[in-house]
Enzyme design. Structure first.
Site, PDB file in Angstrom:
ATOM      1  N   HIS A  37       0.835  -1.202   0.000  1.00 38.31           N
ATOM      2  CA  HIS A  37       0.000   0.000   0.000  1.00 38.31           C
ATOM      3  C   HIS A  37       0.876   1.260   0.000  1.00 38.31           C
ATOM      4  O   HIS A  37       0.584   2.236  -0.689  1.00 38.31           O
ATOM      5  CB  HIS A  37      -0.884   0.046   1.248  1.00 38.31           C
ATOM      6  CG  HIS A  37      -1.859  -1.092   1.371  1.00 38.31           C
ATOM      7  ND1 HIS A  37      -1.749  -2.062   2.337  1.00 38.31           N
ATOM      8  CD2 HIS A  37      -2.960  -1.406   0.649  1.00 38.31           C
ATOM      9  CE1 HIS A  37      -2.755  -2.916   2.231  1.00 38.31           C
ATOM     10  NE2 HIS A  37      -3.499  -2.555   1.201  1.00 38.31           N
ATOM     11  N   GLN A  62     -18.382  -5.952  -1.297  1.00 34.88           N
ATOM     12  CA  GLN A  62     -17.555  -6.780  -2.171  1.00 34.88           C
ATOM     13  C   GLN A  62     -17.216  -8.148  -1.575  1.00 34.88           C
ATOM     14  O   GLN A  62     -16.479  -8.915  -2.167  1.00 34.88           O
ATOM     15  CB  GLN A  62     -16.278  -6.032  -2.576  1.00 34.88           C
ATOM     16  CG  GLN A  62     -15.253  -5.843  -1.476  1.00 34.88           C
ATOM     17  CD  GLN A  62     -14.145  -4.899  -1.892  1.00 34.88           C
ATOM     18  OE1 GLN A  62     -14.379  -3.723  -2.147  1.00 34.88           O
ATOM     19  NE2 GLN A  62     -12.928  -5.407  -1.982  1.00 34.88           N
ATOM     20  N   VAL A 177       4.569  -5.438  -4.704  1.00 36.46           N
ATOM     21  CA  VAL A 177       5.628  -5.420  -3.687  1.00 36.46           C
ATOM     22  C   VAL A 177       5.616  -6.774  -2.984  1.00 36.46           C
ATOM     23  O   VAL A 177       4.561  -7.257  -2.566  1.00 36.46           O
ATOM     24  CB  VAL A 177       5.407  -4.281  -2.672  1.00 36.46           C
ATOM     25  CG1 VAL A 177       6.431  -4.353  -1.547  1.00 36.46           C
ATOM     26  CG2 VAL A 177       5.475  -2.932  -3.383  1.00 36.46           C
ATOM     27  N   SER A 186       0.359  -8.940   1.388  1.00 33.42           N
ATOM     28  CA  SER A 186      -1.105  -8.888   1.427  1.00 33.42           C
ATOM     29  C   SER A 186      -1.547  -8.779   2.880  1.00 33.42           C
ATOM     30  O   SER A 186      -0.926  -9.380   3.766  1.00 33.42           O
ATOM     31  CB  SER A 186      -1.671 -10.175   0.825  1.00 33.42           C
ATOM     32  OG  SER A 186      -3.035 -10.310   1.165  1.00 33.42           O
TER      33      SER A 186
HETATM   34  P1  AMP Z   1      -6.414  -3.877  -0.499  1.00 36.08           P
HETATM   35  O1  AMP Z   1      -6.247  -3.107   0.773  1.00 36.08           O
HETATM   36  O2  AMP Z   1      -5.922  -5.272  -0.419  1.00 36.08           O
HETATM   37  O3  AMP Z   1      -7.799  -3.754  -1.068  1.00 36.08           O
HETATM   38  O4  AMP Z   1      -5.461  -3.178  -1.551  1.00 36.08           O
HETATM   39  C1  AMP Z   1      -5.556  -1.810  -1.822  1.00 36.08           C
HETATM   40  C2  AMP Z   1      -4.676  -1.476  -3.008  1.00 36.08           C
HETATM   41  O5  AMP Z   1      -3.331  -1.834  -2.694  1.00 36.08           O
HETATM   42  C3  AMP Z   1      -5.052  -2.250  -4.276  1.00 36.08           C
HETATM   43  O6  AMP Z   1      -4.903  -1.393  -5.405  1.00 36.08           O
HETATM   44  C4  AMP Z   1      -4.037  -3.355  -4.283  1.00 36.08           C
HETATM   45  O7  AMP Z   1      -3.764  -3.863  -5.578  1.00 36.08           O
HETATM   46  C5  AMP Z   1      -2.818  -2.661  -3.718  1.00 36.08           C
HETATM   47  N1  AMP Z   1      -1.891  -3.664  -3.158  1.00 36.08           N
HETATM   48  C6  AMP Z   1      -2.180  -4.612  -2.229  1.00 36.08           C
HETATM   49  N2  AMP Z   1      -1.085  -5.393  -2.027  1.00 36.08           N
HETATM   50  C7  AMP Z   1      -0.116  -4.932  -2.828  1.00 36.08           C
HETATM   51  C8  AMP Z   1       1.227  -5.323  -3.095  1.00 36.08           C
HETATM   52  N3  AMP Z   1       1.799  -6.357  -2.481  1.00 36.08           N
HETATM   53  N4  AMP Z   1       1.929  -4.615  -4.002  1.00 36.08           N
HETATM   54  C9  AMP Z   1       1.363  -3.559  -4.663  1.00 36.08           C
HETATM   55  N5  AMP Z   1       0.102  -3.150  -4.459  1.00 36.08           N
HETATM   56  C10 AMP Z   1      -0.627  -3.820  -3.568  1.00 36.08           C
END
Ligand code: AMP
Length: 280
Positions: A37, A62, A177, A186
């Site tokens: 993030h 979602q 990342v 994640s």
């Molecule tokens: P989330 O909180 O999982 O819904 O992710 C929010 C945003 O962060 C989304 O656009 C994801 O694709 C991005 N994101 C989550 N994990 C990663 C990562 N490891 N590398 C790059 N972007 C990420």
């Protein structure tokens, strides 16, 4: 850094900033922030945003009925500190009640790119994603929004929604990342036991091995690639949900894996569903 809870207050603030000629970036997240993030904030800075708004919202719409909405990790205090340190200028913590007013009855459906892959396994997921992202675009009216390649299908679906509905927002994509081990970062990695965290490496390992192979051989038949990756996952106690080679733009299934092809994986590691991908 400013904190907003009320969509209307954020909307008024954002309108004022825009009227002053300030470039506004939006970074939608579900919180429990990690380096992935934070890389999106870094990209927003690099692209010259004066105002960087991070939204933190575990969007109930979602999630399917048997998914992890209730147990999804949350830590607003830590998220606030991380955003401030990374250089965000505003953080938005809405609540389900103020995002979805009583009787909310309007939803956004993308009907092509969202059909396969995660969309086929998580009915209603992308309807929820598109709806919340459309709402965030209307609340913040950013010049651009940053999404991660980690959620590859999501990024393509959002790009299509923006094109089809004429949203006045540019979409920027940031690379995945990973931890030093290769595991894609994640928020859901927090569910993994030590053994599972080790098993999970099979996902990135198999994608990196594929990249080496494609560099050497140029082209490979998709069915063989998908079978080999799924086999490697199973050997490491993972349960593949899907392994698919697709066209990187249309997400249509492809017969041949070659430079430019995207290979997307979803797999269960114990009870945790992990996703990862590579664009060759
Ligand atoms: P989330 O909180 O999982 O819904 O992710 C929010 C945003 O962060 C989304 O656009 C994801 O694709 C991005 N994101 C989550 N994990 C990663 C990562 N490891 N590398 C790059 N972007 C990420």
């Amino acid at each position: 850094m400013l904190t907003f809870n009320d969509p209307k207050k954020l909307q008024a603030w954002s309108r004022l900033r825009r009227s002053k000629g300030e470039k506004i970036a939006l970074i939608p997240t579900m919180g429990y922030l990690h380096e992935g993030h934070l890389s999106l904030i870094a990209l927003a800075k690099k692209k010259g945003a004066k105002q960087i708004v991070v939204s933190v919202f575990v969007n109930p719409v979602q999630f399917g009925p048997n998914e992890d909405y209730d147990r999804y990790p949350r830590d607003e205090k830590a998220d606030f500190a991380k955003c401030r340190k990374a250089g965000a200028t505003a953080i938005f913590f809405p609540t389900p009640k103020n995002m979805y007013l009583d009787g909310h009855s309007t939803f956004v459906n993308e009907e092509s790119l969202s059909q396969g892959l995660c969309g086929a396994r998580r009915p209603g997921h992308f309807r929820g994603v598109c709806t919340v992202v459309a709402k965030l675009f209307n609340i913040v009216h950013p010049h651009f929004a940053v999404f991660g390649q980690k959620d590859y299908q999501q990024a393509q679906v959002i790009k299509r929604m923006v094109r089809d509905l004429n949203f006045d927002v540019e979409i920027a994509l940031a690379p995945i990342v990973r931890e030093e081990t290769g595991l894609a970062r994640s928020s859901r990695n927090t569910y993994l036991s030590d053994v599972e965290r080790h098993d999970a490496l099979a996902i990135s390992e198999s994608l990196f091995a594929l990249r080496r192979k494609v560099r050497k051989l140029g082209k490979l038949p998709a069915t063989a690639v998908e079978k080999e990756i799924a086999g490697h996952l199973v050997k490491n106690d993972l349960k593949p949900d899907y392994v698919e080679a697709v066209d990187a733009e249309t997400l249509a299934k492809t017969d041949t894996v070659k430079p430019g092809t995207a290979v997307l994986v979803a797999a269960y590691c114990g009870n945790t569903r992990l996703i990862d991908n590579i664009v060759l």
